[in-house]
Design a protein around this motif. Structure first.
Motif, PDB file in Angstrom:
ATOM      1  N   LEU A 196       0.830  -1.200   0.000  1.00 24.20           N
ATOM      2  CA  LEU A 196       0.000   0.000   0.000  1.00 24.20           C
ATOM      3  C   LEU A 196       0.871   1.260   0.000  1.00 24.20           C
ATOM      4  N   LEU A 199       2.131   2.586  -3.430  1.00 24.83           N
ATOM      5  CA  LEU A 199       1.220   3.053  -4.471  1.00 24.83           C
ATOM      6  C   LEU A 199       1.733   4.363  -5.078  1.00 24.83           C
ATOM      7  N   ASP A 201       1.947   8.012  -6.430  1.00 26.30           N
ATOM      8  CA  ASP A 201       1.276   9.260  -6.070  1.00 26.30           C
ATOM      9  C   ASP A 201       0.458   9.842  -7.225  1.00 26.30           C
ATOM     10  N   PHE A 204      -2.652   7.382  -8.018  1.00 24.18           N
ATOM     11  CA  PHE A 204      -3.628   7.240  -6.938  1.00 24.18           C
ATOM     12  C   PHE A 204      -3.535   8.428  -5.956  1.00 24.18           C
ATOM     13  N   HIS A 206      -5.754  10.537  -4.571  1.00 22.88           N
ATOM     14  CA  HIS A 206      -6.718  10.580  -3.472  1.00 22.88           C
ATOM     15  C   HIS A 206      -6.446   9.469  -2.452  1.00 22.88           C
ATOM     16  N   THR A 207      -6.122   8.312  -2.968  1.00 21.90           N
ATOM     17  CA  THR A 207      -5.820   7.189  -2.091  1.00 21.90           C
ATOM     18  C   THR A 207      -4.577   7.477  -1.261  1.00 21.90           C
ATOM     19  N   ARG A 208      -3.557   8.044  -1.889  1.00 22.55           N
ATOM     20  CA  ARG A 208      -2.321   8.340  -1.155  1.00 22.55           C
ATOM     21  C   ARG A 208      -2.556   9.352  -0.040  1.00 22.55           C
ATOM     22  N   ARG A 209      -3.386  10.382  -0.330  1.00 20.18           N
ATOM     23  CA  ARG A 209      -3.659  11.387   0.693  1.00 20.18           C
ATOM     24  C   ARG A 209      -4.452  10.804   1.859  1.00 20.18           C
ATOM     25  N   ALA A 210      -5.396   9.916   1.552  1.00 23.75           N
ATOM     26  CA  ALA A 210      -6.262   9.353   2.598  1.00 23.75           C
ATOM     27  C   ALA A 210      -5.636   8.157   3.313  1.00 23.75           C
ATOM     28  N   LEU A 211      -4.573   7.611   2.756  1.00 21.17           N
ATOM     29  CA  LEU A 211      -4.023   6.359   3.260  1.00 21.17           C
ATOM     30  C   LEU A 211      -3.694   6.374   4.755  1.00 21.17           C
ATOM     31  N   MET A 214      -6.788   5.623   6.470  1.00 24.81           N
ATOM     32  CA  MET A 214      -7.483   4.406   6.040  1.00 24.81           C
ATOM     33  C   MET A 214      -6.819   3.125   6.525  1.00 24.81           C
ATOM     34  N   MET A 221      -8.484  -1.728   2.873  1.00 24.15           N
ATOM     35  CA  MET A 221      -7.195  -1.119   3.198  1.00 24.15           C
ATOM     36  C   MET A 221      -6.746  -1.553   4.594  1.00 24.15           C
TER      37      MET A 221
END
Length: 256
Positions: A196, A199, A201, A204, A206-211, A214, A221
């Motif tokens: 994870l 990933l 930047d 992804f 949005h995913t990286r910022r929320a990781l 999450m 996740m």
């Protein structure tokens, strides 16, 4: 011919005698349907759902499997149904209902989640297993339908609202408590986290910022289930979203 006729008479008598001994043994140890279900839940709590076999359960109770089948109705599916019913029994009574239908549903589903969290290994029986559906769930189904009726739902609209509510909330709880893979180890968990973290930047963003928020606190996740990392705020968000949606879709609020 005489020998075949005699053997045909003796075999049922032998079977009856064996069954009588087994049931006599069951009575001697105080075997009841309730005791069987309690022992099954205890076995699931300690060893997981896959460990629940009739052979192992009979060993725990020190009786023949035949005696268990005699009490529960003849199949493992009947036992699953009884376990599901026992886990949700007394969860809410008619006198617990509130003046506001939304408060009734809040109370019911929060109690449901609390109850399942006490027996996380049995969670699949309350959602993913069709064989545990049916009459044992009728008491809380009745409460939901009464609440939806109070909200103005009737006929097919009530059924659709029921499915949305139960599918969303029961599905959330069973997913929250889904067991990890059988081969789960510290190395597997570390590898999961590393993948994870790697990933891209740009691909992804949005995913990286929320990781950071999450990891182990969001579906797909995480590598720990809800017994260790409960998803409390997510459950509340779903519950309130569904109630608001049902309120807006209630026939009294829907333009003709």
């Amino acid at each position: 011919m005489a020998k075949r006729e005699n053997s045909g008479v003796r075999a049922p008598a032998k079977d009856q005698a064996q069954a009588s001994r087994q049931l006599g043994r069951a009575a001697a140890v105080g075997l009841t349907r309730e005791r069987i279900v309690d022992a099954a839940i205890d076995l699931i709590d300690r060893k997981g759902l896959d460990a629940l076999t009739m052979r192992e359960l009979s060993r725990q109770l020190d009786v023949y499997p035949t005696a268990i089948y005699w009490h529960i109705g003849g199949s493992k599916a009947d036992l699953f149904s009884d376990i599901a019913g026992a886990l949700t029994a007394g969860m809410i009574d008619p006198e617990d209902t509130c003046a506001d239908w939304r408060d009734t549903l809040r109370l019911l589903f929060r109690r449901f989640r609390e109850r399942v969290h006490r027996h996380p290994n049995a969670a699949p029986l309350l959602g993913a297993q069709m064989r545990s559906n049916g009459a044992p769930n009728a008491p809380w189904v009745e409460i939901i339908l009464a609440a939806l009726s109070q909200a103005g739902y009737r006929d097919q609209a009530m059924v659709d609202a029921f499915n949305a509510l139960v599918g969303g909330l029961v599905g959330f709880v069973t997913m929250e408590l889904a067991p990890g893979p059988a081969e789960q180890t510290a190395e597997w968990e570390k590898s999961f986290e590393v993948r994870l973290d790697e990933l891209d930047d740009e691909r992804f963003p949005h995913t990286r910022r929320a990781l950071p928020l999450m990891l182990n606190r969001a579906f797909v996740m995480r590598w720990k289930n809800g017994s260790e990392c409960p998803l409390d705020t997510g459950f509340d968000a779903l519950l309130e979203s569904l109630l608001k949606g049902l309120e807006l879709r209630a026939p009294a609020n829907t333009p003709p």
